[in-house]
Design a protein around this motif. Structure first.
Motif, PDB file in Angstrom:
ATOM      1  N   ASP A  26       0.781  -1.229   0.030  1.00 20.98           N
ATOM      2  CA  ASP A  26      -0.180   0.084  -0.169  1.00 20.98           C
ATOM      3  C   ASP A  26       0.881   1.405   0.219  1.00 20.98           C
ATOM      4  O   ASP A  26       0.292   2.133  -0.565  1.00 20.98           O
ATOM      5  N   ALA A  27       2.265   1.085   0.578  1.00 21.61           N
ATOM      6  CA  ALA A  27       2.837   2.411   0.712  1.00 21.61           C
ATOM      7  C   ALA A  27       3.665   2.769  -0.613  1.00 21.61           C
ATOM      8  O   ALA A  27       3.924   3.845  -0.971  1.00 21.61           O
ATOM      9  N   TYR A  28       3.694   1.818  -1.217  1.00 18.43           N
ATOM     10  CA  TYR A  28       4.277   1.985  -2.606  1.00 18.43           C
ATOM     11  C   TYR A  28       3.275   2.456  -3.875  1.00 18.43           C
ATOM     12  O   TYR A  28       2.543   1.770  -4.153  1.00 18.43           O
ATOM     13  N   ASP A  29       3.636   3.608  -4.246  1.00 21.72           N
ATOM     14  CA  ASP A  29       2.599   4.404  -5.244  1.00 21.72           C
ATOM     15  C   ASP A  29       3.294   4.707  -6.276  1.00 21.72           C
ATOM     16  O   ASP A  29       2.760   5.448  -7.402  1.00 21.72           O
ATOM     17  N   GLY A  30       4.305   4.020  -6.790  1.00 28.72           N
ATOM     18  CA  GLY A  30       5.209   4.430  -8.151  1.00 28.72           C
ATOM     19  C   GLY A  30       6.455   4.871  -7.939  1.00 28.72           C
ATOM     20  O   GLY A  30       7.181   4.536  -6.706  1.00 28.72           O
ATOM     21  N   ALA A  31       7.328   5.054  -8.934  1.00 32.03           N
ATOM     22  CA  ALA A  31       8.747   5.350  -8.851  1.00 32.03           C
ATOM     23  C   ALA A  31       8.988   6.340  -7.948  1.00 32.03           C
ATOM     24  O   ALA A  31       8.298   7.358  -8.032  1.00 32.03           O
ATOM     25  N   LEU A  32      10.235   6.332  -7.430  1.00 28.85           N
ATOM     26  CA  LEU A  32      10.688   7.248  -6.690  1.00 28.85           C
ATOM     27  C   LEU A  32      10.745   8.555  -7.456  1.00 28.85           C
ATOM     28  O   LEU A  32      11.602   8.476  -8.378  1.00 28.85           O
ATOM     29  N   ALA A  33      10.585   9.754  -7.090  1.00 30.11           N
ATOM     30  CA  ALA A  33      10.627  11.045  -7.597  1.00 30.11           C
ATOM     31  C   ALA A  33      10.319  10.969  -9.037  1.00 30.11           C
ATOM     32  O   ALA A  33      11.165  11.467  -9.916  1.00 30.11           O
ATOM     33  N   GLY A  35       9.178  11.735 -12.500  1.00 29.37           N
ATOM     34  CA  GLY A  35       8.990  12.991 -13.414  1.00 29.37           C
ATOM     35  C   GLY A  35      10.381  13.514 -13.212  1.00 29.37           C
ATOM     36  O   GLY A  35      10.669  14.626 -13.825  1.00 29.37           O
ATOM     37  N   PHE A  36      11.112  13.315 -12.308  1.00 22.57           N
ATOM     38  CA  PHE A  36      12.468  13.990 -12.228  1.00 22.57           C
ATOM     39  C   PHE A  36      13.443  13.199 -12.716  1.00 22.57           C
ATOM     40  O   PHE A  36      13.612  11.851 -12.501  1.00 22.57           O
ATOM     41  N   ASP A  37      14.535  13.536 -13.298  1.00 21.05           N
ATOM     42  CA  ASP A  37      15.430  13.141 -14.051  1.00 21.05           C
ATOM     43  C   ASP A  37      17.085  12.951 -13.484  1.00 21.05           C
ATOM     44  O   ASP A  37      17.703  13.519 -14.168  1.00 21.05           O
ATOM     45  N   TYR A  38      17.181  12.857 -12.262  1.00 24.10           N
ATOM     46  CA  TYR A  38      18.653  13.159 -11.532  1.00 24.10           C
ATOM     47  C   TYR A  38      19.322  11.972 -11.915  1.00 24.10           C
ATOM     48  O   TYR A  38      18.928  10.739 -12.076  1.00 24.10           O
ATOM     49  N   GLU A  39      20.433  12.177 -12.254  1.00 19.46           N
ATOM     50  CA  GLU A  39      21.631  11.215 -12.602  1.00 19.46           C
ATOM     51  C   GLU A  39      21.895  10.146 -11.445  1.00 19.46           C
ATOM     52  O   GLU A  39      21.887   8.808 -11.513  1.00 19.46           O
ATOM     53  N   TRP A  40      21.701  10.424 -10.211  1.00 16.50           N
ATOM     54  CA  TRP A  40      22.118   9.743  -9.273  1.00 16.50           C
ATOM     55  C   TRP A  40      20.776   8.866  -8.739  1.00 16.50           C
ATOM     56  O   TRP A  40      20.907   7.832  -7.891  1.00 16.50           O
ATOM     57  N   TYR A  44      18.583   4.248  -6.844  1.00 18.68           N
ATOM     58  CA  TYR A  44      17.608   4.176  -5.595  1.00 18.68           C
ATOM     59  C   TYR A  44      16.224   3.779  -6.345  1.00 18.68           C
ATOM     60  O   TYR A  44      15.534   3.063  -5.583  1.00 18.68           O
ATOM     61  N   ARG A  45      15.948   4.509  -7.559  1.00 18.30           N
ATOM     62  CA  ARG A  45      14.617   4.277  -7.845  1.00 18.30           C
ATOM     63  C   ARG A  45      14.355   2.745  -8.121  1.00 18.30           C
ATOM     64  O   ARG A  45      13.242   2.242  -7.798  1.00 18.30           O
ATOM     65  N   GLU A  46      15.532   2.166  -8.840  1.00 20.77           N
ATOM     66  CA  GLU A  46      15.282   0.710  -9.267  1.00 20.77           C
ATOM     67  C   GLU A  46      15.487  -0.193  -7.985  1.00 20.77           C
ATOM     68  O   GLU A  46      14.577  -1.211  -7.895  1.00 20.77           O
ATOM     69  N   GLY A  47      16.039   0.235  -7.136  1.00 25.71           N
ATOM     70  CA  GLY A  47      16.226  -0.679  -5.867  1.00 25.71           C
ATOM     71  C   GLY A  47      14.804  -0.667  -5.136  1.00 25.71           C
ATOM     72  O   GLY A  47      14.364  -1.917  -4.559  1.00 25.71           O
ATOM     73  N   ILE A  48      14.016   0.515  -4.943  1.00 24.21           N
ATOM     74  CA  ILE A  48      12.900   0.581  -4.304  1.00 24.21           C
ATOM     75  C   ILE A  48      11.765  -0.056  -5.126  1.00 24.21           C
ATOM     76  O   ILE A  48      11.151  -1.038  -4.669  1.00 24.21           O
ATOM     77  N   ARG A  49      12.057  -0.052  -6.549  1.00 26.07           N
ATOM     78  CA  ARG A  49      10.829  -0.645  -7.385  1.00 26.07           C
ATOM     79  C   ARG A  49      11.270  -2.403  -7.065  1.00 26.07           C
ATOM     80  O   ARG A  49      10.114  -2.911  -6.956  1.00 26.07           O
TER      81      ARG A  49
END
Length: 154
Positions: A26-33, A35-40, A44-49
């Motif tokens: 329920d807490a996961y509502d999609g990709a971390l940040a 719409g933002f395209d930071y290199e770093w 993290y986005r992939e790990g959380i996904r």
């Protein structure tokens, strides 16, 4: 989400584990940040996904009700439309419900989605779908029509 995942690892009974996994899902509502395209951020986005998808799969496995498992798996498919383990588990849940045509539809959907990334379903996935379909055909008496399959014979 991470707190709920940590709780799921620490609990000692299945009901508490399922409840913690539900909180994580329920807490996961999609990709971390999104719409933002930071290199770093991509690592993290992939790990959380991946953690979220693992939580979806674990909750679907922990759920005795195939209808509830399907709802969890369909949410997971929206987060990762290319993850074969999700489709495999959804096929098993559909088989538990006797949904012959839905297994075929899942196989077609997965094939179509993987074509988008120039890939194809693994032999394991194709074999699983074939086995589940054959098993459902054997359980249905000869000549019996299934209203879930549009009244067609298998």
């Amino acid at each position: 989400m991470r707190d709920a995942l940590r709780d799921a690892e620490r609990v000692t009974n299945d009901a508490d584990r399922a409840a913690a996994l539900r909180r994580a899902v329920d807490a996961y509502d999609g990709a971390l940040a999104e719409g933002f395209d930071y290199e770093w951020i991509e690592v993290y986005r992939e790990g959380i996904r991946r953690q979220a998808l693992d939580a979806h799969l674990a909750l679907a496995t922990a759920t005795a009700d195939p209808t509830e498992a399907l709802a969890v798996l369909e949410a997971a498919m929206r987060h990762d439309p290319y993850a074969e383990p999700i489709y495999q588990q959804a096929m098993r849940a559909r088989a538990a419900l006797g949904h012959l045509d839905e297994i075929r539809a899942l196989r077609r959907t997965l094939t179509r989605r993987l074509e988008e990334i120039d890939a194809e379903p693994s032999e394991d996935t194709v074999d699983l779908a074939d086995r589940l379909i054959a098993g459902l055909r054997q359980r249905r008496p000869a000549g019996q029509r299934n209203p879930r399959d549009g009244g067609r014979r298998p």
